[in-house]
Design a protein around this motif. Structure first.
Motif, PDB file in Angstrom:
ATOM      1  N   ASP A 105       0.824  -1.202   0.000  1.00  0.00           N
ATOM      2  CA  ASP A 105       0.000   0.000   0.000  1.00  0.00           C
ATOM      3  C   ASP A 105       0.855   1.247   0.000  1.00  0.00           C
ATOM      4  O   ASP A 105       0.561   2.206  -0.703  1.00  0.00           O
ATOM      5  CB  ASP A 105      -0.909   0.006   1.224  1.00  0.00           C
ATOM      6  N   ARG A 106       1.902   1.240   0.818  1.00  0.00           N
ATOM      7  CA  ARG A 106       2.708   2.454   0.905  1.00  0.00           C
ATOM      8  C   ARG A 106       3.381   2.736  -0.428  1.00  0.00           C
ATOM      9  O   ARG A 106       3.370   3.857  -0.915  1.00  0.00           O
ATOM     10  CB  ARG A 106       3.748   2.322   2.019  1.00  0.00           C
ATOM     11  N   GLN A 111      -8.395   3.941  -1.332  1.00  0.00           N
ATOM     12  CA  GLN A 111      -9.058   2.855  -2.039  1.00  0.00           C
ATOM     13  C   GLN A 111     -10.096   3.361  -3.035  1.00  0.00           C
ATOM     14  O   GLN A 111     -10.571   2.615  -3.873  1.00  0.00           O
ATOM     15  CB  GLN A 111      -9.707   1.896  -1.045  1.00  0.00           C
ATOM     16  N   LEU A 164       3.345   9.187   6.128  1.00  0.00           N
ATOM     17  CA  LEU A 164       3.264   7.851   5.541  1.00  0.00           C
ATOM     18  C   LEU A 164       3.819   6.808   6.500  1.00  0.00           C
ATOM     19  O   LEU A 164       3.252   5.723   6.650  1.00  0.00           O
ATOM     20  CB  LEU A 164       4.034   7.801   4.219  1.00  0.00           C
ATOM     21  N   ALA A 165       4.927   7.159   7.135  1.00  0.00           N
ATOM     22  CA  ALA A 165       5.522   6.207   8.072  1.00  0.00           C
ATOM     23  C   ALA A 165       4.540   5.900   9.196  1.00  0.00           C
ATOM     24  O   ALA A 165       4.350   4.738   9.572  1.00  0.00           O
ATOM     25  CB  ALA A 165       6.827   6.765   8.634  1.00  0.00           C
ATOM     26  N   ALA A 212       1.251   6.205   9.078  1.00  0.00           N
ATOM     27  CA  ALA A 212       0.056   5.530   8.571  1.00  0.00           C
ATOM     28  C   ALA A 212       0.319   4.054   8.340  1.00  0.00           C
ATOM     29  O   ALA A 212      -0.510   3.200   8.663  1.00  0.00           O
ATOM     30  CB  ALA A 212      -0.396   6.189   7.268  1.00  0.00           C
ATOM     31  N   PHE A 213       1.473   3.725   7.795  1.00  0.00           N
ATOM     32  CA  PHE A 213       1.717   2.333   7.439  1.00  0.00           C
ATOM     33  C   PHE A 213       2.451   1.573   8.527  1.00  0.00           C
ATOM     34  O   PHE A 213       2.706   0.386   8.378  1.00  0.00           O
ATOM     35  CB  PHE A 213       2.444   2.247   6.094  1.00  0.00           C
ATOM     36  N   ALA A 255       1.006  -4.143   6.076  1.00  0.00           N
ATOM     37  CA  ALA A 255       0.957  -3.929   4.628  1.00  0.00           C
ATOM     38  C   ALA A 255       0.058  -4.987   4.004  1.00  0.00           C
ATOM     39  O   ALA A 255       0.062  -6.149   4.403  1.00  0.00           O
ATOM     40  CB  ALA A 255       2.373  -4.031   4.049  1.00  0.00           C
ATOM     41  N   ASP A 256      -0.725  -4.542   3.051  1.00  0.00           N
ATOM     42  CA  ASP A 256      -1.679  -5.474   2.448  1.00  0.00           C
ATOM     43  C   ASP A 256      -1.607  -5.322   0.936  1.00  0.00           C
ATOM     44  O   ASP A 256      -1.726  -4.238   0.413  1.00  0.00           O
ATOM     45  CB  ASP A 256      -3.093  -5.154   2.961  1.00  0.00           C
ATOM     46  N   ARG A 296      -3.618  -6.381  -1.396  1.00  0.00           N
ATOM     47  CA  ARG A 296      -4.852  -6.258  -2.177  1.00  0.00           C
ATOM     48  C   ARG A 296      -5.187  -4.788  -2.382  1.00  0.00           C
ATOM     49  O   ARG A 296      -5.201  -4.010  -1.438  1.00  0.00           O
ATOM     50  CB  ARG A 296      -5.996  -6.945  -1.449  1.00  0.00           C
ATOM     51  N   ALA A 297      -5.461  -4.437  -3.602  1.00  0.00           N
ATOM     52  CA  ALA A 297      -5.695  -3.032  -3.919  1.00  0.00           C
ATOM     53  C   ALA A 297      -7.167  -2.686  -3.997  1.00  0.00           C
ATOM     54  O   ALA A 297      -7.530  -1.542  -4.132  1.00  0.00           O
ATOM     55  CB  ALA A 297      -5.030  -2.700  -5.258  1.00  0.00           C
ATOM     56  N   ARG A 319     -10.618  -3.578   6.628  1.00  0.00           N
ATOM     57  CA  ARG A 319     -10.185  -4.680   5.780  1.00  0.00           C
ATOM     58  C   ARG A 319      -9.506  -5.753   6.602  1.00  0.00           C
ATOM     59  O   ARG A 319      -9.801  -6.924   6.490  1.00  0.00           O
ATOM     60  CB  ARG A 319      -9.244  -4.163   4.693  1.00  0.00           C
TER      61      ARG A 319
END
Lengths: 175, 288
Positions: free
Chosen positions: A3-4, A48, B71-72, B74-75, B80-81, B83-84, B92
């Motif tokens: 995702d990142r 998304q 970003l750091a 948030a993730f 981490a996944d 699937r988009a 999810r």
């Protein structure tokens, strides 16, 4: 792709465009940074919802919303002189101006002095080079409105008292 | 095409936004009209001057650093996944875990039914054992607390439905009367301005068949629902429960029960809800 990495690949390339839009809408470099950071938070939350392609218009839409939210929240604070702000900023951060180093700040001041609805279509069209359709999506207005608002914005710029000091190479003006 | 029409269209024409037929018609008009030619030249000159003279700003390094940090953060919180095409991260992850637990339950139940069929005569007793064991499994996976389950279900439904917030405000002076007007009790509303928890709004939801004040806080990218109801309506319950991967943290104070639901670490949520309850009990004067 994680995702990142996916976010970085799709959205971050438009960070400059995001900052530019926020900068022109808020007319302040620090507010623009805050706005773009907030826009990134929202973009992460709604990532998304981004379909294939169109990441720039999608992100600019979010930036525009965040800019307007910011402006609304700080409405009472901003009694400042737009022209002074633009001129001062251009002197203090020359490194951030890319490609368009010009001697004349008059036109920039004239754009900054435009009301928001006119200012934003000029920025999106002339600086970000979005199509009318993309502008319509970002600004949430019909395409016909994009056309008429741009025409009006350009007329306002040409009539701007700021610009009349410049050697006239335009046609007489008033229509 | 006459000049009045042309003037409006010339801008779009210069921007390359006219359809072929309109562009052709305009081109013909402009060729024979000095005024419109001048207008076209003027617009082109303006556009060129803007692009030459007007700054197009680029993101300063300080902004890039802030975005990287965002970003750091948030993730780091959610795994981490790959699937988009799935719903936002917290829900999810929870949905994946829910599917897994249901599959586990179904497999277990099928095995038990086969055993029951073979046993025959002890169907009744075995059924009781099965139900009891199933409840035990449910308790292990879902917590021993119906209210926690209901709270999580409300949280999921509101998050997926996009209606976590009915009244959006970070000001408890706006939210408290809004809630009081819609409930038969006065729910204390607390802000924590010196913390990363931001009051974002409220709604009225249902818990145990009754309307309940639901405060919504944002913590980084997470949405926290806090259900606040009179302690008299609530029984006793564990301080922290996990339901389908969500943390449900409970605290009491000011005669109220506070239930926070979010996909954040249990110690963090427990500390948060404890603080809400204790600040309410201590009394934020203007909130009363």
């Amino acid at each position: 792709m994680t995702d990142r990495a996916s976010f970085e690949a799709q959205v971050l390339p438009h960070l400059d465009a995001a900052y530019n839009l926020a900068r022109w809408l808020t007319r302040d470099p620090h507010d623009a940074e805050d706005v773009v950071q907030e826009a990134c938070i929202r973009a992460l939350r709604y990532f998304q919802s981004l379909r294939e392609g169109g990441a720039r218009a999608w992100f600019l839409t979010i930036v525009r919303h965040a800019s307007y939210d910011w402006i609304e929240r700080h409405r009472d604070r901003d009694g400042g002189d737009a022209e002074v702000e633009v001129a001062a900023d251009a002197e203090s951060e020359p490194a951030q101006i890319v490609e368009r180093r010009g001697d004349s700040r008059a036109l920039a001041q004239a754009i900054a002095a435009l009301e928001l609805p006119y200012r934003e279509v000029i920025v999106l069209r002339e600086l970000e080079e979005l199509s009318y359709k993309e502008i319509a999506n970002v600004a949430a207005i019909p395409i016909g409105t994009v056309m008429s608002r741009l025409a009006r914005a350009r007329a306002l710029l040409r009539q701007s008292p700021v610009l009349h000091a410049i050697a006239p190479r335009r046609s007489g003006g008033e229509r | 095409m006459n000049c009045a029409e042309a003037v409006l269209a010339i801008g779009a024409w210069c921007d390359g936004e006219l359809a072929d037929d309109a562009a052709a018609a305009l081109s013909v008009h402009v060729a024979g009209c000095a005024e419109c030619r001048a207008e076209q030249a003027s617009l082109v000159a303006l556009r060129d001057e803007i692009r030459a003279q007007v700054p197009r700003y680029v993101a300063p390094p300080s902004l890039r650093a802030r975005v990287d940090a965002e970003l750091a953060r948030a993730f780091a919180d959610s795994p981490a996944d790959a699937r988009a095409d799935a719903p936002p991260a917290p829900v999810r992850a929870a949905a994946a875990r829910e599917a897994f637990s249901l599959a586990q339950l179904r497999t277990w139940w099928t095995r038990e039914r086969r055993r029951w069929f073979v046993a025959g005569a002890f169907a009744g007793a075995l059924l009781a054992v099965v139900v009891g064991a199933l409840t035990g499994v449910v308790a292990r996976h879902w917590g021993s607390d119906d209210i926690a389950v209901a709270a999580v279900e409300s949280h999921i439904a509101a998050t997926l439905g996009g209606h976590t917030i009915t009244v959006a405000s970070s000001d408890r002076h706006q939210i408290k009367p809004w809630l009081s007007a819609r409930l038969d009790y006065a729910a204390p509303v607390v802000e924590l301005p010196d913390s990363p928890f931001v009051l974002a709004g409220a709604r009225v939801d249902r818990l145990a068949g009754r309307p309940v004040a639901t405060l919504v806080y944002h913590y980084r990218l997470h949405v926290i629902d806090v259900f606040v109801r009179p302690l008299a309506d609530a029984g006793d319950a564990p301080a922290v429960t996990m339901v389908r991967g969500f943390t449900v943290a409970r605290a009491t104070g000011a005669g109220m029960e506070w239930r926070a639901v979010a996909d954040v670490d249990p110690p963090l949520l427990a500390a948060f809800v404890e603080r809400l309850a204790s600040e309410s009990a201590a009394g934020q004067p203007a909130a009363r």
